[in-house]
Design a protein around this motif. Sequence first.
Motif, PDB file in Angstrom:
ATOM      1  N   PRO A  65       0.907  -1.348   0.105  1.00 34.55           N
ATOM      2  CA  PRO A  65       0.173   0.124   0.108  1.00 34.55           C
ATOM      3  C   PRO A  65       0.857   1.390  -0.194  1.00 34.55           C
ATOM      4  O   PRO A  65       1.845   1.352   0.487  1.00 34.55           O
ATOM      5  N   ASP A  66       0.166   2.325  -0.451  1.00 33.92           N
ATOM      6  CA  ASP A  66       0.805   3.806  -0.430  1.00 33.92           C
ATOM      7  C   ASP A  66       0.733   4.239   0.952  1.00 33.92           C
ATOM      8  O   ASP A  66       1.810   4.883   1.357  1.00 33.92           O
ATOM      9  N   ILE A  67      -0.271   4.006   1.659  1.00 37.48           N
ATOM     10  CA  ILE A  67      -0.548   4.540   3.037  1.00 37.48           C
ATOM     11  C   ILE A  67      -1.153   3.481   4.060  1.00 37.48           C
ATOM     12  O   ILE A  67      -2.054   2.700   3.408  1.00 37.48           O
ATOM     13  N   ALA A  68      -0.639   3.414   5.256  1.00 37.84           N
ATOM     14  CA  ALA A  68      -1.361   2.503   6.134  1.00 37.84           C
ATOM     15  C   ALA A  68      -1.788   3.547   7.259  1.00 37.84           C
ATOM     16  O   ALA A  68      -0.919   4.174   7.845  1.00 37.84           O
ATOM     17  N   PHE A  69      -2.829   3.028   7.773  1.00 42.69           N
ATOM     18  CA  PHE A  69      -3.478   3.985   9.251  1.00 42.69           C
ATOM     19  C   PHE A  69      -3.630   2.824  10.074  1.00 42.69           C
ATOM     20  O   PHE A  69      -4.536   1.823   9.770  1.00 42.69           O
ATOM     21  N   VAL A 102       0.368   5.773  12.974  1.00 39.16           N
ATOM     22  CA  VAL A 102      -0.437   5.125  14.013  1.00 39.16           C
ATOM     23  C   VAL A 102      -1.559   6.361  14.323  1.00 39.16           C
ATOM     24  O   VAL A 102      -1.313   7.358  14.668  1.00 39.16           O
ATOM     25  N   LEU A 103      -2.660   5.592  14.722  1.00 44.90           N
ATOM     26  CA  LEU A 103      -3.805   6.632  15.056  1.00 44.90           C
ATOM     27  C   LEU A 103      -4.052   6.285  16.536  1.00 44.90           C
ATOM     28  O   LEU A 103      -4.162   5.131  16.971  1.00 44.90           O
ATOM     29  N   ALA A 104      -3.738   7.259  17.255  1.00 44.13           N
ATOM     30  CA  ALA A 104      -3.878   7.150  18.807  1.00 44.13           C
ATOM     31  C   ALA A 104      -4.356   8.270  19.509  1.00 44.13           C
ATOM     32  O   ALA A 104      -3.828   9.248  19.535  1.00 44.13           O
ATOM     33  N   ASP A 105      -5.407   8.231  20.321  1.00 42.55           N
ATOM     34  CA  ASP A 105      -5.837   9.346  21.159  1.00 42.55           C
ATOM     35  C   ASP A 105      -4.858   9.430  22.200  1.00 42.55           C
ATOM     36  O   ASP A 105      -4.137   8.252  22.756  1.00 42.55           O
ATOM     37  N   SER A 106      -4.940  10.330  22.757  1.00 40.51           N
ATOM     38  CA  SER A 106      -4.024  10.547  24.166  1.00 40.51           C
ATOM     39  C   SER A 106      -4.279   9.529  25.416  1.00 40.51           C
ATOM     40  O   SER A 106      -3.430   9.399  26.060  1.00 40.51           O
ATOM     41  N   SER A 107      -5.315   8.947  25.324  1.00 42.55           N
ATOM     42  CA  SER A 107      -5.274   7.734  26.385  1.00 42.55           C
ATOM     43  C   SER A 107      -4.375   6.673  26.128  1.00 42.55           C
ATOM     44  O   SER A 107      -3.875   5.788  27.136  1.00 42.55           O
ATOM     45  N   LYS A 108      -3.809   6.573  24.927  1.00 43.29           N
ATOM     46  CA  LYS A 108      -2.724   5.664  24.573  1.00 43.29           C
ATOM     47  C   LYS A 108      -1.332   5.882  24.637  1.00 43.29           C
ATOM     48  O   LYS A 108      -0.544   5.275  24.851  1.00 43.29           O
ATOM     49  N   GLY A 148       4.397   8.232  11.067  1.00 42.62           N
ATOM     50  CA  GLY A 148       4.133   9.230  12.128  1.00 42.62           C
ATOM     51  C   GLY A 148       3.024   8.828  13.113  1.00 42.62           C
ATOM     52  O   GLY A 148       2.615   7.727  13.077  1.00 42.62           O
ATOM     53  N   LEU A 149       2.455   9.758  13.725  1.00 43.07           N
ATOM     54  CA  LEU A 149       1.577   9.508  14.811  1.00 43.07           C
ATOM     55  C   LEU A 149       0.431  10.647  14.565  1.00 43.07           C
ATOM     56  O   LEU A 149       0.625  11.716  14.220  1.00 43.07           O
ATOM     57  N   ILE A 150      -0.816  10.225  14.280  1.00 42.15           N
ATOM     58  CA  ILE A 150      -1.843  11.086  14.325  1.00 42.15           C
ATOM     59  C   ILE A 150      -2.919  11.042  15.541  1.00 42.15           C
ATOM     60  O   ILE A 150      -3.303  10.129  16.005  1.00 42.15           O
ATOM     61  N   THR A 151      -2.873  12.214  16.276  1.00 39.90           N
ATOM     62  CA  THR A 151      -3.428  12.136  17.627  1.00 39.90           C
ATOM     63  C   THR A 151      -4.259  13.692  17.877  1.00 39.90           C
ATOM     64  O   THR A 151      -4.286  14.481  16.858  1.00 39.90           O
ATOM     65  N   GLU A 152      -5.138  13.614  18.987  1.00 38.69           N
ATOM     66  CA  GLU A 152      -5.718  14.890  19.047  1.00 38.69           C
ATOM     67  C   GLU A 152      -5.176  15.792  20.088  1.00 38.69           C
ATOM     68  O   GLU A 152      -5.480  17.067  20.032  1.00 38.69           O
ATOM     69  N   SER A 153      -4.087  15.329  20.586  1.00 34.38           N
ATOM     70  CA  SER A 153      -3.378  16.415  21.703  1.00 34.38           C
ATOM     71  C   SER A 153      -1.930  16.102  21.470  1.00 34.38           C
ATOM     72  O   SER A 153      -1.613  15.153  21.099  1.00 34.38           O
TER      73      SER A 153
END
Length: 180
Positions: A93-97, A132-138, A155-160
């Motif tokens: 794949p070109d991109i993975a989440f 990586v998809l990770a909210d701050s609880s992780k 990279g990391l995609i997060t909300e905070s």
Amino acid sequence: MASEAKERIGKAAALLLEPGQFVVLDVGTTALSVARAIPSDFRGTVATNSLLVAIELSNHPNLVVHVAGGRLRGGDMALSNSNAQNFFRDLHPDIAFLGSGGIDAEAGLTDYYLEEAAARKVIIQNSAVSYVLADSSKFGRVARHRVAGLQELTGLITESEPPATIREALEKSGGVTIIA
């Protein structure tokens, strides 16, 4: 609050998509948020080991969706075992989440399910870029099974803002942090 964070992460991830890409969407509620955020005019291919993601994308007018086989785990409706690993082994794949059980500066990306961790390893190895998809609880959480060191990820995609140790571990190898 958690669902709002996952929605923001999903929208930020969807903004990274480019027309015609081959995308892997992993299992988990945040990956499902990415699926929900994919614009209806996006044309491409998605491979997933999540029945929830596959169902969400099943009526998307411009997508081809491929689903891994394997043992079904309820709740997240995740498919895993050697069937899923072999499915992803044959893809580039070109991109993975990627979903996560935890993300820590030293332990890296970890997960609670051994077979899902093994599938993620293959996805990372074969993807041009992986987030990586990770909210701050992780943050700072270390689950039972190691998936990858942070240096192996794009990279990391997060909300905070993550702890400085996580951000620095990512940036040390050129990784990025995207805050939704």
